[in-house]
Design an enzyme around this catalytic site. Structure first.
Site, PDB file in Angstrom:
ATOM      1  CE  LYS A   1      -3.960   2.064   2.374  1.00 35.02           C
ATOM      2  NZ  LYS A   1      -3.391   3.420   2.494  1.00 35.02           N
TER       3      LYS A   1
ATOM      4  CB  CYS B   1      13.090  36.563  18.064  1.00 35.75           C
ATOM      5  SG  CYS B   1      14.407  37.787  17.964  1.00 35.75           S
TER       6      CYS B   1
END
Length: 715
Positions: free
Chosen positions: A130, A453
């Site tokens: 699969k 930041c």
């Protein structure tokens, strides 16, 4: 006390009213995950967790069949196609498969087939790996490829024909004899593991988004709007099925003979596919391919068993969303236990601080895992994105013994903590409040899980993106200095912060830009002239160019108009920043900023955080030293017919550009919006006006032609 996740109610004790509530919850959750997987190519949970949700849903629906409805995920496939591509109706639906997770479930599948067909012996079964990729349907007419479509919701997919033509494994013309007049051939688009790693490396080096796993990279690459992007991606295709067939190319067709025909027709067929004649054969193949899984060049997440004879397949038919003649035998999620030695913080290009777990090396699914993402502060603390506990509310600490799982077989993640092995001295992790790259303050806004930041102008981790923003069209808009040039100059160390752009000319005796490929004396001279032309800049452009979080073009103009001049703006910002404390800001300067119409707390706090970082101020001072003049903001008039009105421009304008129209309206005191609402006063419609004009008429908004607008504002 540690918060505990409320356990899901036991199915055996569910009453009908409670089952109805639980089904609604499960359906909504599964639908959200289907959209993330099929449309966004960005699954949020592992395959194992998703399968567990579906199995619980199916079990409740089996107990209360009267609660099943047509919109349930058990009755549908995938997710509706996204809006970006044309829709394609599948002649034969592309259904999904039922799942088996244990050997006895495979045996039960075979027994059901035997009972349905009334067979004494086990029918021949084709077993195939699969492939973990993106399902694709290819329509051929007279042997020529005419259309390619994704699965979508199983009935309607997306037209990706142009992109698929770039995949070498997909023939434009079928080869061989006995070609049907019309046929839909199906298979899986995927990417080799080594190609995925190489692509992610290129993406990372280019500052682009990296993919979570090969399946996501294949899906994202196939669904690109730019066919050249798809062509640059190493996509592969395995053929394994078909939908509509005007005629079969052989007598007494079978699954394995059709696969042979696909091979002869020019497709790549998986060489691992095997014909089995018993349940034992099928399970032996499952174990064998499972052992080979890590060494295969592509990702698989199980084995598919299909009844070989096509006449049997036709007799067996379908149940709701899946065929009776096939089933997927899924691999269990692969996990291992190891020690989390350290938590590091990485800073992304947008300033986001992301924690990463450094692990004692451990093998998971044949791959050595040393790192795992921890997402954000809440994830470490045991809190999910929805604010609810995860891992039973257990936090993650350095020194913990943890269970690691490869989600989607690629991204390592920590799924649980072995509390019995937690070291006695292990301390809760304290998320840093400073950027580890540049040392600037980090802030976490209310309602967000991410710390960022604040060193917008000086943080090396953010530098390239901030510089690109600085030269963008609504900021300094320097002709000849676009994203590619910024990347080149930054990589060479020539431009690290905005002021460096304006010193290029003075440094060119050492830099020698004219010697770069694609440059010459004329182009360099033109670049320097364009830079010099921007030494005089409007105040709102300067504010926007600083890249302050939440300060887009509109807010930059609001700030510029309120303060009027650069000196007034800087004086107020520095006063507000100086008064900033952990408890808040009660200064007059901050209150004045916060009270500007359209600004508010979130924007005000972001602006003050920017100016509270001293290194941002130094970078800004260096920039201002290179500029000749920052032009005062042009104050909006309040004595015009459109002052205080909301205006939307739509369609092709012939008497002025969209930017000119917007600037003129704002000078006259109007607010220019991008969408039509009940609050809109005027819609100015040019040629080929579309949905905005329609909505304006529906809402009764006044619609003006260009000439009527000019007459209203006094030409």
């Amino acid at each position: 006390m540690t918060a505990k996740t409320k356990p899901a109610p036991d199915i055996a004790t569910l009453t009908k009213p409670k089952a109805k509530v639980e089904l609604m919850r499960l359906r909504l959750e599964i639908e959200g995950h289907d959209k993330a997987y099929y449309q966004d190519d960005a699954p949020k949970i592992s395959d194992a967790d998703y399968d567990a949700l579906r199995r619980r849903l199916e079990a409740i629906e089996q107990k209360f069949p009267e609660l099943v409805n047509a919109s349930s995920p058990t009755q549908t496939v995938g997710a509706a196609p996204a809006r970006g591509f044309a829709k394609v109706q599948h002649a034969v639906p592309m259904l999904s498969l039922g799942n088996a997770f244990a050997d006895d479930e495979v045996a039960e599948f075979v027994e059901r087939v035997q009972r349905f067909l009334r067979l004494d012996d086990v029918p021949a079964i084709v077993a195939e790996p699969k492939i973990d990729g993106l399902s694709l349907s290819l329509r051929y007419e007279n042997g020529e490829l005419v259309r390619a479509a994704t699965r979508g919701d199983g009935f309607t997919g997306e037209d990706v024909t142009a992109n698929v033509r770039t995949i070498k494994d997909v023939p434009n013309t079928l080869k061989g004899k006995h070609i049907p007049a019309a046929c839909e051939l199906r298979g899986e688009v995927y990417m080799l593991k080594q190609d995925f790693l190489a692509l992610n490396k290129r993406q990372e080096e280019a500052g682009e988004t990296v993919f979570a796993n090969p399946r996501n990279s294949a899906a994202g690459s196939l669904r690109q709007k730019d066919v050249l992007v798809t062509a640059s991606r190493p996509l592969k295709f395995f053929a394994y099925a078909w939908g509509e067939m005007s005629t079969y190319p052989m007598d007494e067709p079978t699954q394995h003979k059709m696969l042979q025909w696909l091979d002869h027709a020019g497709f790549v067929v998986n060489p691992e596919i095997t014909l089995c004649h018993s349940v034992e054969d099928a399970l032996a193949f499952y174990r064998r391919i499972g052992e080979k899984r890590a060494s295969l060049p592509y990702d698989i997440d199980g084995v598919v068993y299909k009844v070989d004879r096509l006449d049997y397949q036709e007799r067996l038919g379908f149940v709701s969303r899946s065929p009776r003649w096939a089933i997927a035998h899924k691999f269990a999620a692969e996990q291992a236990t190891t020690v989390l030695e350290k938590i590091d913080i990485q800073v992304g290009r947008t300033g986001a601080l992301t924690p990463v777990a450094r692990l004692q090396p451990v093998t998971v699914g044949g791959v050595v895992v040393q790192n795992a993402t921890l997402h954000n502060e809440d994830y470490i603390r045991g809190i999910g994105n929805d604010g609810e506990p995860i891992r039973d509310g257990v936090d993650i600490r350095e020194g913990d013994t943890v269970v690691v799982q490869r989600a989607g077989d690629v991204i390592p993640q920590i799924v649980s903590v072995v509390m019995q092995k937690r070291p006695a001295g292990a301390e809760p992790y304290h998320f840093p409040h400073k950027c580890p790259v540049c040392g600037s303050h980090a802030v976490r806004e209310e309602g967000e899980a991410v710390w960022r930041c604040t060193g917008a102008l000086i943080c090396p981790a953010q530098a390239v993106e901030r510089l690109k923003h600085f030269v963008s069209r609504l900021a300094f808009d320097i002709d000849g200095l676009g994203e590619k040039q910024i990347e080149l100059f930054h990589e060479r160390g020539w431009v690290q912060e905005p002021a460096d752009i304006f010193t290029l000319k003075a440094r060119n005796d050492q830099l020698k830009l004219e010697q770069l490929e694609g440059y010459g004396e004329t182009s360099v001279r033109n670049l320097f002239a364009a830079i010099d032309a921007r030494r005089t800049i409007e105040l709102h452009r300067l504010i926007f160019a600083l890249g302050i979080r939440h300060v887009g073009e509109g807010n930059a103009k609001l700030l510029a108009r309120h303060y009027g001049t650069l000196d007034a703006f800087l004086s107020a910002m520095r006063a507000a920043a100086d008064a900033q404390t952990e408890e808040g800001n009660t200064s007059e300067a901050y209150q004045d900023l916060d009270n500007i119409a359209g600004i508010g707390d979130v924007v005000a706090e972001a602006v003050v955080e920017f100016f509270a970082e001293e290194r941002n101020i130094k970078a800004l001072d260096a920039l201002l030293a290179e500029l000749t003049e920052v032009l005062p903001a042009e104050q909006a008039r309040r004595d015009t017919a459109v002052a205080g009105k909301t205006v939307v421009f739509t369609g092709s304008l012939s008497k002025f550009t969209r930017d000119e129209a917007k600037a003129a309206a704002e000078r006259l005191g109007a607010k220019v919006a991008g969408s039509v609402s009940k609050k809109t006063d005027y819609v100015v419609a040019g040629e080929d006006a579309g949905s905005k004009l329609t909505k304006a008429k529906d809402l009764g908004v006044t619609v003006l032609t260009e000439d009527e607008w000019l007459a209203l504002i006094g030409n």
